[in-house]
Write a protein that holds these residues in place. Structure first.
Motif, mmCIF file in Angstrom:
data_model
loop_
_atom_site.group_PDB
_atom_site.id
_atom_site.type_symbol
_atom_site.label_atom_id
_atom_site.label_comp_id
_atom_site.label_asym_id
_atom_site.label_seq_id
_atom_site.Cartn_x
_atom_site.Cartn_y
_atom_site.Cartn_z
ATOM 1 N N LYS A 189 -11.187 11.062 6.095
ATOM 2 C CA LYS A 189 -10.935 9.602 6.318
ATOM 3 C C LYS A 189 -12.214 8.793 6.585
ATOM 4 O O LYS A 189 -13.048 9.365 7.100
ATOM 5 N N ARG A 196 -6.526 1.763 6.054
ATOM 6 C CA ARG A 196 -6.409 2.636 4.836
ATOM 7 C C ARG A 196 -6.387 1.604 3.859
ATOM 8 O O ARG A 196 -5.481 0.487 3.725
ATOM 9 N N VAL A 203 -5.923 1.345 -0.648
ATOM 10 C CA VAL A 203 -5.314 1.989 -1.868
ATOM 11 C C VAL A 203 -6.403 1.954 -2.809
ATOM 12 O O VAL A 203 -6.909 3.188 -3.484
ATOM 13 N N TRP A 215 -12.051 5.348 -0.076
ATOM 14 C CA TRP A 215 -10.624 6.099 0.448
ATOM 15 C C TRP A 215 -10.006 6.898 -0.576
ATOM 16 O O TRP A 215 -8.895 7.742 -0.403
ATOM 17 N N THR A 216 -10.543 6.870 -1.720
ATOM 18 C CA THR A 216 -10.072 7.767 -2.754
ATOM 19 C C THR A 216 -9.629 9.220 -2.677
ATOM 20 O O THR A 216 -8.700 9.813 -2.681
ATOM 21 N N ASN A 266 -7.134 9.354 -0.113
ATOM 22 C CA ASN A 266 -5.623 9.025 -0.595
ATOM 23 C C ASN A 266 -5.193 10.280 -1.498
ATOM 24 O O ASN A 266 -3.948 10.391 -1.740
ATOM 25 N N GLU A 290 -3.674 13.018 0.488
ATOM 26 C CA GLU A 290 -2.633 12.544 1.400
ATOM 27 C C GLU A 290 -1.280 12.406 0.442
ATOM 28 O O GLU A 290 -0.351 12.754 0.693
ATOM 29 N N LEU A 342 -3.615 4.657 -7.853
ATOM 30 C CA LEU A 342 -4.933 4.519 -7.267
ATOM 31 C C LEU A 342 -5.749 3.671 -8.726
ATOM 32 O O LEU A 342 -6.964 3.749 -8.604
#
Length: 664
Positions: A585, A591, A593, A598-599, A602, A605, A621
């Motif tokens: 993270k 967070r 998208v 954050w790719t 993401n 997850e 994404l």
């Protein structure tokens, strides 16, 4: 008679020189594309490059250039001649380093000095007459063309001493490397390498500089040159065999097969085509046709016949040269498995054909097949034809209703056609797992052609046959999905590779420790293999052989996490993976998208924890599928690096580590 033999030997020499170029260049490309990250492969490529450059110049000279270009090409040959001793010594140093005796600085400095000396000899040969001196030779007896040669000059004895001394020193290093081999196979291969090691330098050494004017074009001189070229070709092939094992991660058997196929389909094909071109184009007439007109047909015919022969011979050659009596049947079964397995798209195409036949037979325009046994445990449309396809959400909402419409086991009265939202639907049962309590795979739906089911007995019989074929295809899709999932989880767990075996094939030396991590139980963690195991464990995050059979369970991290996870090893590994994912993270809080920071998180997850499909995650994404897979590899590598760092910290500070939070 002498003139005829000289002409024959001259033409043979041209063919052999071209053959050496083909073999050396082929093996060079083989090394560059196969295991360039290995030092032995890189340094052997330098040796092969020297041979290739030298013999390319020979081939160009055979084309009969002008006298100025002739002499310039002879000087250009010294690119390979001058650097060959340094390249051989460099290769011998790489072999010693592979056996556990890397340079402590002296050999490394000597290699740099040798390349400097070689560059100096090249400058002298190319731009002065102090090393070699050009001479004009008498016209060729065959076609009367002018020729030239290089003869040794003032500093040539220095180069001879340099070549002999350095090559002998390099051969001595190879002998040292052979003595360090512990296993019979590695000692034998190093012995093969020692036998053929000096072939490149002997093959390209300018012996003509020691001869009188024109003696290299005499009958005896051409015979010696041809014999030498034949030996060079054979020794280059012989040299390729032991060199191909260095730096390889695949088993010896696979290395041998790969090399055998490469030689037969690469260099051998090129040499046969070359021989055909030379001897047919120079012929006066063949089958009442001029030789030049016959050449294209001859080349195509020879190449096709050779490839056909290789296809027929390869299984027998592999069985004879590679496998023993017990291994071949095992490999044959594995090959049979790969031949019988179809891809998902192949099987879906078969389903489409079946559905198309159903539509034609019943005179409707839409049909589909749905399964209840996909990996997400929900209904999924596997194949559909026609415009009036049902909405996928409808299957998701009514999956339980559809599944309960028929008995779990097929019975005489259980096979029936039902109506559902404007479709006639038929149950599809598996023929496997005879003792399973639930053999219902899914349904086949056909667009209803009337409000009531009005199938004739013949149509019912044909529909039942179509349904049985669709059930068999759907069964194969699900079975092969299980096979792929099992292989995906099990293959990374094979810990012994060719590179791991190589670590114990030589005597211990003063080599630096390999770039690996040592776990608490003394397990050496190979980074490449470790990343494969992490990838398998993430893909089987919620269950599967990639998680339950993973070698990651041997990590101290996982053992320490078991107490917080009810002593369940799989749950402990899942907790460790979850912790590593959480560490991806970004530190910017909420967070996002579409944020590039954050790719990585993401993807981890959504793809592995939430179990979303690739297409859905890529769409969320805003990534293309190729970009998604590239970023997914980056994400898996990031998790692997995090786990390695966590394992180091766990081994060093076990007493201060806090337990991981259990996960379901």
């Amino acid at each position: 008679m002498d003139v005829f033999l000289i002409a024959l030997f001259t033409q043979t020499n041209e063919v052999l020189a071209s053959g050496i170029v083909i073999v050396a260049a082929s093996i060079l490309l083989y090394n560059l594309t196969r295991n360039l990250d290995n030092r032995v492969a890189r340094t052997s490529s330098v040796v092969l490059a020297c041979v290739t450059v030298t013999y390319i110049c020979d081939v160009f000279i055979a084309l009969g250039p002008g006298l100025g270009a002739y002499i310039s090409t002879l000087r250009l040959q010294w690119v390979g001649i001058a650097f060959m001793p340094a390249a051989l010594f460099h290769l011998s140093d790489a072999l010693l380093a592979t056996t556990g005796l890397p340079s402590r600085g002296r050999r490394r400095r000597l290699i740099r000095a040798l390349y400097g000396f070689s560059a100096g000899f090249l400058v002298l040969a190319a731009f002065s007459n102090t090393l070699v001196n050009p001479v004009v030779l008498p016209p060729n007896l065959i076609d009367g063309r002018m020729a030239a040669g290089l003869r040794g000059s003032t500093l040539f004895p220095v180069f001879v001493f340099y070549t002999v001394f350095i090559s002998s020193f390099a051969l001595y290093n190879v002998n040292r490397a052979r003595l360090r081999c512990l296993t019979r196979s590695t000692r034998r291969r190093m012995g093969y390498l020692q036998i053929a090691f000096l072939t490149p330098v002997i093959g390209i050494f300018p012996f003509s500089t020691l001869l009188g004017a024109g003696e290299e074009f005499s009958l005896l001189g051409l015979a010696v040159v041809n014999l030498t070229n034949i030996i060079v070709i054979l020794m280059l092939l012989f040299l390729a065999y032991p060199l191909s094992f260095f730096g390889s991660r695949i088993p010896d058997r696979a290395v041998k097969i790969e090399l055998l196929r490469f030689i037969l389909r690469g260099p051998a094909t090129g040499i046969l085509a070359l021989v055909t071109i030379v001897f047919t184009s120079n012929a006066a007439r063949i089958l009442s046709l001029p030789g030049e007109d016959f050449t294209p047909f001859a080349v195509v015919a020879v190449v096709l016949l050779w490839q056909w022969s290789v296809h027929l011979m390869l299984p027998r050659l592999e069985q004879w040269l590679v496998y023993n009596g017990e291994e071949y049947p095992q490999i044959a079964r594995l090959q049979m498995l790969t031949e019988r397995l179809l891809t998902r798209s192949d099987l879906q195409q078969l389903l489409d054909v079946t559905l198309g036949a159903v539509c034609d037979d019943l005179r409707v325009n839409t049909a589909f097949v749905t399964t209840f046994q996909n990996e997400e445990g929900r209904a999924e449309v596997i194949a559909a034809v026609g415009p009036a396809r049902p909405d996928t959400q409808l299957f998701i909402d009514e999956a339980d209703l559809l599944a309960s419409n028929w008995p779990a086991q097929p019975t005489e009265s259980g096979w029936r056609v039902s109506s559902w939202h404007g479709y006639w639907i038929v149950p599809l049962y598996t023929a496997r797992h005879q003792t399973d309590s639930n053999r219902l795979l899914g349904i086949m739906g056909i667009q209803a052609r009337a409000a009531e089911i009005d199938l004739s007995p013949d149509e019912q019989e044909r529909l039942q046959r179509f349904a049985a074929r669709a059930a068999q295809t759907l069964d194969d899709i699900l079975l092969q999905a299980e096979i792929y999932a099992a292989l995906e989880g099990l293959l990374p767990q094979f810990s012994v590779t060719r590179s791991v075996a190589a670590e114990i094939e030589f005597k211990p030396g003063h080599a630096a420790p390999p770039p690996q991590v040592t776990s608490d139980n003394g397990l050496l963690i190979d980074k490449v293999q470790f990343k494969e195991q992490v990838k398998a464990a993430l893909k089987h995050y919620w269950g599967g052989s990639g998680l339950t059979g993973s070698r990651l369970l041997e990590l101290r991290l996982v053992r320490d996490a078991m107490a917080a996870n009810e002593n369940n090893a799989a749950r402990a590994l899942r907790a460790v993976l979850k912790s590593a994912i959480e560490q991806q993270k970004p530190s910017d809080g909420e967070r996002k998208v579409y944020s590039s920071e954050w790719t990585i998180y993401n993807i981890l997850e959504m793809r592995f924890i939430e179990r979303e499909k690739v297409r859905d995650v890529a769409l969320k994404l805003a990534l293309s599928e190729p970009t998604f897979f590239r970023r997914q590899d980056e994400a898996i590598n990031a998790v692997a690096e995090t786990l390695l760092e966590m394992e180091r910290s766990a081994s060093q500070t076990a007493s201060t580590r806090t337990p991981l939070t259990p996960v379901p």
